[in-house]
Design an enzyme around this catalytic site. Structure first.
Site, PDB file in Angstrom:
ATOM      1  N   LYS A  64      -1.759   2.022   5.943  1.00 49.08           N
ATOM      2  CA  LYS A  64      -1.738   0.559   6.074  1.00 49.08           C
ATOM      3  C   LYS A  64      -1.066  -0.077   4.854  1.00 49.08           C
ATOM      4  CE  LYS A  64      -6.270   0.435   6.691  1.00 49.08           C
ATOM      5  NZ  LYS A  64      -6.500   1.909   6.697  1.00 49.08           N
ATOM      6  N   ARG A 217      -3.341  10.573   2.997  1.00 49.65           N
ATOM      7  CA  ARG A 217      -3.936  10.515   1.652  1.00 49.65           C
ATOM      8  C   ARG A 217      -4.633  11.831   1.321  1.00 49.65           C
ATOM      9  NH1 ARG A 217      -7.272   5.769   1.180  1.00 49.65           N
ATOM     10  NH2 ARG A 217      -5.415   4.737   0.389  1.00 49.65           N
TER      11      ARG A 217
HETATM   12  P1  ADP Z   1      -4.408   2.941   3.722  1.00 51.55           P
HETATM   13  O1  ADP Z   1      -3.874   1.675   3.146  1.00 51.55           O
HETATM   14  O2  ADP Z   1      -4.359   2.983   5.220  1.00 51.55           O
HETATM   15  O3  ADP Z   1      -5.774   3.315   3.202  1.00 51.55           O
HETATM   16  P2  ADP Z   1      -2.188   4.156   2.280  1.00 51.55           P
HETATM   17  O4  ADP Z   1      -1.054   3.399   2.848  1.00 51.55           O
HETATM   18  O5  ADP Z   1      -2.640   3.788   0.909  1.00 51.55           O
HETATM   19  O6  ADP Z   1      -3.445   4.141   3.288  1.00 51.55           O
HETATM   20  O7  ADP Z   1      -1.786   5.717   2.343  1.00 51.55           O
HETATM   21  C1  ADP Z   1      -2.312   6.662   1.456  1.00 51.55           C
HETATM   22  C2  ADP Z   1      -1.209   7.569   0.943  1.00 51.55           C
HETATM   23  O8  ADP Z   1      -0.755   8.381   2.025  1.00 51.55           O
HETATM   24  C3  ADP Z   1       0.014   6.831   0.440  1.00 51.55           C
HETATM   25  O9  ADP Z   1       0.001   6.708  -0.956  1.00 51.55           O
HETATM   26  C4  ADP Z   1       1.181   7.680   0.858  1.00 51.55           C
HETATM   27  O10 ADP Z   1       1.535   8.548  -0.179  1.00 51.55           O
HETATM   28  C5  ADP Z   1       0.653   8.480   2.008  1.00 51.55           C
HETATM   29  N1  ADP Z   1       1.177   8.014   3.310  1.00 51.55           N
HETATM   30  C6  ADP Z   1       0.596   7.105   4.129  1.00 51.55           C
HETATM   31  N2  ADP Z   1       1.314   6.948   5.255  1.00 51.55           N
HETATM   32  C7  ADP Z   1       2.376   7.763   5.153  1.00 51.55           C
HETATM   33  C8  ADP Z   1       3.490   8.056   6.020  1.00 51.55           C
HETATM   34  N3  ADP Z   1       3.619   7.466   7.215  1.00 51.55           N
HETATM   35  N4  ADP Z   1       4.391   8.973   5.599  1.00 51.55           N
HETATM   36  C9  ADP Z   1       4.237   9.578   4.391  1.00 51.55           C
HETATM   37  N5  ADP Z   1       3.217   9.348   3.542  1.00 51.55           N
HETATM   38  C10 ADP Z   1       2.290   8.449   3.906  1.00 51.55           C
END
Ligand code: ADP
Length: 334
Positions: A64, A217
């Site tokens: 997200k 993550r």
């Molecule tokens: P959320 O906000 O849903 O908790 P994040 O966007 O912070 O999750 O994602 C966590 C980590 O996972 C990010 O720092 C990134 O490195 C990795 N990540 C998330 N989505 C992707 C994706 N579609 N492709 C590659 N890496 C991703």
């Protein structure tokens, strides 16, 4: 000797900015969500109009925040980041709204945590780019109307069910992020291993991906742990054997469950005789917050069919019993 692996080390490490995709085209998986957002972003750019408000929901670690940081970079606009938990009153939101440049993005994480008063203050801001501010008190109070520069709100929440309908309806685009396939997570491991300059065998990458609860993550955290292990206990190369040893040492099992996941299952099994048990009671026994269980622990266990939610609480399934090495009580006599 390798560094010790404390219970929550895998999940608690600082996020590595080098591993977060910078642009949407670097993001892996979530194809249909990606395509729909891509269309909206391209159209906004071609027309030179602000992008419509976007709501993203799904379990933690699925991307997200990554979407919310890639979208403004792709659009070439500024990004402001706020957290729903920190916006206690309309005045806390005010600077973000008045600072928002034309077409810029305001990302509000944990938007379900906004107090009602802040939420209502946001409605005209989102709909008409206008806010009503009350100045003075009592008989002298008057409402001043202020225009804002058109901006894009991106909201993120772990559960859309927690959002009020009027707030939800003000987002033009609402997308749900799903768990990633092992294939997609393998691609992420290989991509990130290259960034970290860490040699990884394809089979090891698949192993790490399969143990990561469908979550980027988690895949990144496991990769970093396996890489440390390879440096400390081997010659730095992540072979299948190194990956298996490292994962076993950190307490990750064949389904990718960690100690927290297994204590949750064990608690339902042993303390509540397999359930049904209320989430508050389980949380109390585990000494954690119920929200942590519903938002972080349960989604994957539910998807894997290890537990079910019933009207009377959580129940462990036959598959859950078997995963813990127990015989299910109602197993057909064989
Ligand atoms: P959320 O906000 O849903 O908790 P994040 O966007 O912070 O999750 O994602 C966590 C980590 O996972 C990010 O720092 C990134 O490195 C990795 N990540 C998330 N989505 C992707 C994706 N579609 N492709 C590659 N890496 C991703």
């Amino acid at each position: 000797t390798p560094p010790p692996a404390p219970a929550n080390m895998l999940e608690s490490r600082e996020e590595d900015p080098a591993l977060r995709p910078k642009h949407m085209k670097e993001m892996i998986g979530q194809r249909s969500v990606y395509e729909r957002i891509r269309v909206a972003v391209d159209a906004a750019m071609m027309r030179g109009e602000p992008l419509g408000h976007i709501l993203l929901d799904g379990p933690p670690g699925l991307g997200k925040t990554t979407f919310a940081t890639c979208i403004p970079r792709d659009l070439g606009v500024e990004l402001q980041i706020a957290s729903g938990a920190a916006l206690a009153a309309p005045k806390d939101l005010l600077p973000y709204l008045t600072n928002a440049q034309e077409g810029s993005v305001l990302f509000i994480d944990e938007i379900h945590r906004l107090p009602k008063a802040v939420e209502e203050f946001m409605y005209p801001a989102m709909e008409d780019f206008r806010i009503d501010i009350t100045l003075g008190e009592g008989v002298n109070a008057r409402t001043v109307n202020m225009n804002l520069r058109p901006f894009t709100m991106i909201g993120a929440t772990t559960r859309t069910g927690l959002l009020s309908a009027p707030l939800r309806d003000r987002f033009q685009i609402r997308e749900h992020l799903e768990f990633y396939t092992d294939e997609e997570l393998t691609t992420i491991v290989l991509r990130n291993a290259a960034i970290l300059k860490c040699p990884v065998e394809e089979a090891a990458a698949r192993k790490i991906a399969g143990c990561s609860r469908g979550t980027p993550r988690v895949v990144n955290n496991r990769l970093r742990w396996v890489r440390d292990f390879a440096t400390s206990r081997a010659d730095g190369e992540v072979t299948l054997e190194v990956a298996e040893k490292a994962l076993a040492m950190s307490g990750v099992d064949s389904l990718g469950l960690d100690r927290q996941d297994r204590s949750y299952l064990e608690t339902i099994l042993r303390v509540f005789n397999g359930g049904p048990a209320g989430v508050d009671a389980i949380a109390h026994t585990l000494n954690t917050a119920p929200d942590t269980l519903t938002d972080e622990v349960e989604p994957f266990l539910l998807r894997e069919g290890l537990v079910v939610r019933t009207s009377r609480g959580r129940k462990i399934t036959n598959r859950g019993y078997e995963h813990l090495g127990e015989t299910p009580p109602e197993a057909p006599a064989g």
